[in-house]
Design a protein around this motif. Sequence first.
Motif, PDB file in Angstrom:
ATOM      1  N   GLY A  17       0.795  -1.222   0.000  1.00 47.20           N
ATOM      2  CA  GLY A  17       0.000   0.000   0.000  1.00 47.20           C
ATOM      3  C   GLY A  17       0.825   1.268   0.000  1.00 47.20           C
ATOM      4  O   GLY A  17       0.278   2.371  -0.117  1.00 47.20           O
ATOM      5  N   HIS A  18       2.176   1.129   0.102  1.00 46.16           N
ATOM      6  CA  HIS A  18       3.046   2.312   0.157  1.00 46.16           C
ATOM      7  C   HIS A  18       2.983   3.111  -1.132  1.00 46.16           C
ATOM      8  O   HIS A  18       2.948   4.354  -1.099  1.00 46.16           O
ATOM      9  CB  HIS A  18       4.486   1.888   0.435  1.00 46.16           C
ATOM     10  CG  HIS A  18       5.478   3.011   0.357  1.00 46.16           C
ATOM     11  ND1 HIS A  18       5.475   4.063   1.253  1.00 46.16           N
ATOM     12  CD2 HIS A  18       6.492   3.263  -0.518  1.00 46.16           C
ATOM     13  CE1 HIS A  18       6.443   4.914   0.931  1.00 46.16           C
ATOM     14  NE2 HIS A  18       7.075   4.444  -0.131  1.00 46.16           N
ATOM     15  N   GLU A  20       0.562   3.462  -3.271  1.00 45.23           N
ATOM     16  CA  GLU A  20      -0.680   4.230  -3.357  1.00 45.23           C
ATOM     17  C   GLU A  20      -0.645   5.425  -2.408  1.00 45.23           C
ATOM     18  O   GLU A  20      -1.087   6.527  -2.747  1.00 45.23           O
ATOM     19  CB  GLU A  20      -1.878   3.329  -3.036  1.00 45.23           C
ATOM     20  CG  GLU A  20      -2.189   2.272  -4.088  1.00 45.23           C
ATOM     21  CD  GLU A  20      -1.154   1.154  -4.142  1.00 45.23           C
ATOM     22  OE1 GLU A  20      -0.448   0.944  -3.118  1.00 45.23           O
ATOM     23  OE2 GLU A  20      -1.027   0.511  -5.205  1.00 45.23           O
ATOM     24  N   ARG A  21      -0.116   5.193  -1.189  1.00 49.52           N
ATOM     25  CA  ARG A  21      -0.038   6.292  -0.225  1.00 49.52           C
ATOM     26  C   ARG A  21       0.909   7.393  -0.718  1.00 49.52           C
ATOM     27  O   ARG A  21       0.617   8.591  -0.559  1.00 49.52           O
ATOM     28  CB  ARG A  21       0.424   5.761   1.138  1.00 49.52           C
ATOM     29  CG  ARG A  21      -0.573   4.864   1.828  1.00 49.52           C
ATOM     30  CD  ARG A  21      -0.174   4.597   3.279  1.00 49.52           C
ATOM     31  NE  ARG A  21       1.068   3.845   3.376  1.00 49.52           N
ATOM     32  CZ  ARG A  21       1.134   2.515   3.381  1.00 49.52           C
ATOM     33  NH1 ARG A  21       0.032   1.797   3.277  1.00 49.52           N
ATOM     34  NH2 ARG A  21       2.301   1.900   3.502  1.00 49.52           N
ATOM     35  N   GLU A  24      -0.692   9.344  -3.493  1.00 50.83           N
ATOM     36  CA  GLU A  24      -1.746  10.209  -2.952  1.00 50.83           C
ATOM     37  C   GLU A  24      -1.141  11.448  -2.304  1.00 50.83           C
ATOM     38  O   GLU A  24      -1.640  12.570  -2.487  1.00 50.83           O
ATOM     39  CB  GLU A  24      -2.582   9.433  -1.933  1.00 50.83           C
ATOM     40  CG  GLU A  24      -3.759  10.246  -1.392  1.00 50.83           C
ATOM     41  CD  GLU A  24      -4.620   9.441  -0.426  1.00 50.83           C
ATOM     42  OE1 GLU A  24      -5.513  10.041   0.191  1.00 50.83           O
ATOM     43  OE2 GLU A  24      -4.387   8.219  -0.296  1.00 50.83           O
ATOM     44  N   ARG A  25      -0.057  11.266  -1.542  1.00 50.28           N
ATOM     45  CA  ARG A  25       0.599  12.416  -0.918  1.00 50.28           C
ATOM     46  C   ARG A  25       1.142  13.381  -1.966  1.00 50.28           C
ATOM     47  O   ARG A  25       1.078  14.600  -1.807  1.00 50.28           O
ATOM     48  CB  ARG A  25       1.731  11.947  -0.001  1.00 50.28           C
ATOM     49  CG  ARG A  25       1.249  11.461   1.350  1.00 50.28           C
ATOM     50  CD  ARG A  25       2.329  11.518   2.410  1.00 50.28           C
ATOM     51  NE  ARG A  25       3.408  10.586   2.150  1.00 50.28           N
ATOM     52  CZ  ARG A  25       4.651  10.948   1.877  1.00 50.28           C
ATOM     53  NH1 ARG A  25       4.979  12.224   1.808  1.00 50.28           N
ATOM     54  NH2 ARG A  25       5.581  10.035   1.657  1.00 50.28           N
TER      55      ARG A  25
END
Length: 234
Positions: A17-18, A20-21, A24-25
């Motif tokens: 999930g890193h 995607e995170r 997003e950031r």
Amino acid sequence: MADDSKVSEKPPAHYLGHRERLRERAAVGGLSALPDYEMLELYLFRSAKMGDVKPKAKALLARFGSLGAVLSASLPELMSVPGVGEVAALELKLVHELAQRIGREPAARRTVISSWSALLSYVRVALQHEGREQVRVLYLDRKNQLIMDEVCNHGTVDHAPIYPREIVRRALELSASSVILVHNHPSGDPTPSKADIEVTQAVIAAGRPLSISVHDHLVVGRDGVVSFKAKGLI
């Protein structure tokens, strides 16, 4: 009796999930807010479709010292970093080449001499983080428009030969009226050396009988760019 299925379960990998995170950031806060290693991570996602690329990004920065130095490194140097293969190295060199071409555009569109800030910006992008000395020659026409920017030699960490007759011969081939010599000092200090001054005078002497002038000699370092003309050395 213990439930063996629960005991054998492993916690999910920390990097799941890193990506995607991080994306997003970047979308919410802007790319400029990301540290250099996360910028590299985002780009390395292109060549590594799965897995954790953070160690690879941090290893590149640790090996070369800065983002600019990473992009300026050669393919073999990049591939010497554990986990960096040919595909990832080529992707990184693509970014460097694009940056150089973008930096070259303003100087190429207008008279080089009147676009001095654009020219200085371009040579810094091209040479500021080079680990070895590199000699480039900018060949100009009578209107000081850029005809050609050529790398005429690579050298070691502290020396790259300049051959005055070869520069003048190439200027004649391109119908150039003047040249700007450019080379870098990997040490970071752009102060011209005695050898730099002597070889510049040799190029001037070689070009004078053929009406080919040396407009300037620029020395690029991490600390800035020094102009021979501005220093009164030409």
